[in-house]
Design a protein around this motif. Structure first.
Motif, PDB file in Angstrom:
ATOM      1  N   LYS A  79       0.873  -1.287  -0.039  1.00 31.78           N
ATOM      2  CA  LYS A  79      -0.106   0.168   0.026  1.00 31.78           C
ATOM      3  C   LYS A  79       0.677   1.356   0.096  1.00 31.78           C
ATOM      4  O   LYS A  79       0.617   2.315   0.585  1.00 31.78           O
ATOM      5  CB  LYS A  79      -1.026  -0.026   0.977  1.00 31.78           C
ATOM      6  CG  LYS A  79      -1.767  -1.358   1.083  1.00 31.78           C
ATOM      7  CD  LYS A  79      -2.647  -1.548  -0.080  1.00 31.78           C
ATOM      8  CE  LYS A  79      -3.695  -2.624   0.371  1.00 31.78           C
ATOM      9  NZ  LYS A  79      -3.943  -3.506  -0.988  1.00 31.78           N
ATOM     10  N   GLU A  80       1.838   1.248  -0.563  1.00 30.80           N
ATOM     11  CA  GLU A  80       2.749   2.427  -0.844  1.00 30.80           C
ATOM     12  C   GLU A  80       2.169   3.306  -1.540  1.00 30.80           C
ATOM     13  O   GLU A  80       1.404   3.121  -2.562  1.00 30.80           O
ATOM     14  CB  GLU A  80       4.163   1.888  -1.287  1.00 30.80           C
ATOM     15  CG  GLU A  80       5.017   1.149  -0.302  1.00 30.80           C
ATOM     16  CD  GLU A  80       6.301   0.471  -0.846  1.00 30.80           C
ATOM     17  OE1 GLU A  80       6.642   0.765  -2.050  1.00 30.80           O
ATOM     18  OE2 GLU A  80       7.089   0.113   0.049  1.00 30.80           O
ATOM     19  N   ASP A  81       2.652   4.690  -1.772  1.00 30.85           N
ATOM     20  CA  ASP A  81       1.928   5.810  -2.513  1.00 30.85           C
ATOM     21  C   ASP A  81       2.283   5.582  -4.006  1.00 30.85           C
ATOM     22  O   ASP A  81       3.405   5.266  -4.425  1.00 30.85           O
ATOM     23  CB  ASP A  81       2.378   7.185  -1.891  1.00 30.85           C
ATOM     24  CG  ASP A  81       1.950   7.433  -0.661  1.00 30.85           C
ATOM     25  OD1 ASP A  81       0.877   6.944  -0.234  1.00 30.85           O
ATOM     26  OD2 ASP A  81       2.798   8.405   0.153  1.00 30.85           O
ATOM     27  N   MET A  82       1.370   5.771  -4.932  1.00 27.07           N
ATOM     28  CA  MET A  82       1.633   5.792  -6.177  1.00 27.07           C
ATOM     29  C   MET A  82       0.974   7.096  -6.675  1.00 27.07           C
ATOM     30  O   MET A  82      -0.068   7.740  -6.242  1.00 27.07           O
ATOM     31  CB  MET A  82       0.755   4.840  -7.117  1.00 27.07           C
ATOM     32  CG  MET A  82       1.076   4.833  -8.498  1.00 27.07           C
ATOM     33  SD  MET A  82       2.564   4.395  -9.089  1.00 27.07           S
ATOM     34  CE  MET A  82       2.782   2.737  -8.614  1.00 27.07           C
ATOM     35  N   ASN A  83       1.920   7.801  -7.192  1.00 26.66           N
ATOM     36  CA  ASN A  83       1.627   9.336  -7.904  1.00 26.66           C
ATOM     37  C   ASN A  83       1.948   9.465  -9.194  1.00 26.66           C
ATOM     38  O   ASN A  83       2.614   8.582  -9.689  1.00 26.66           O
ATOM     39  CB  ASN A  83       2.221  10.403  -6.997  1.00 26.66           C
ATOM     40  CG  ASN A  83       3.706  10.136  -6.866  1.00 26.66           C
ATOM     41  OD1 ASN A  83       4.590  10.099  -7.837  1.00 26.66           O
ATOM     42  ND2 ASN A  83       4.134  10.297  -5.614  1.00 26.66           N
TER      43      ASN A  83
END
Length: 106
Positions: A79-83
């Motif tokens: 669930k790491e950030d995706m941008n």
């Protein structure tokens, strides 16, 4: 067959890298041994791939696809950030890997 070796090298490298994250959650000694074995297997397959593919191509594809997979799996599993920056970066790596594969011609 050499492209299969490269695919296996990428697979084991990704498993090793994911194991590093797992090591932070549990038995560090056990995971350290698993990580070492997985990287050894990965580098062994890199060795076999370089017998028929240029080392620069092998390394760039191995590192690039490993990075792409780790970014995607980090997002999906941990669930790491995706941008937008990560998305553009991953697409750039994929584009570069496709170009390297095309220039290899095998």
């Amino acid at each position: 067959m050499h492209w299969i070796y490269l695919l296996l090298a990428i697979t084991f490298e990704v498993m090793a890298t994911l194991s590093i994250k797992q090591a932070t959650l549990g038995n560090t000694y056990m995971w350290s041994a698993i990580i070492a074995v997985l990287y050894f297997i990965s580098f062994s397959f890199v060795y076999y791939a370089t017998k028929h593919i240029e080392i620069g191509t092998v390394y760039a594809i191995w590192a690039g696809m490993g990075t792409v997979l780790i970014v995607l799996l980090g997002w999906l599993i941990f669930k790491e950030d995706m941008n937008i920056y990560k998305i553009v970066g991953v697409l750039s790596i994929v584009f570069g890997v496709v170009l390297l594969k095309l220039q290899a011609g095998n």
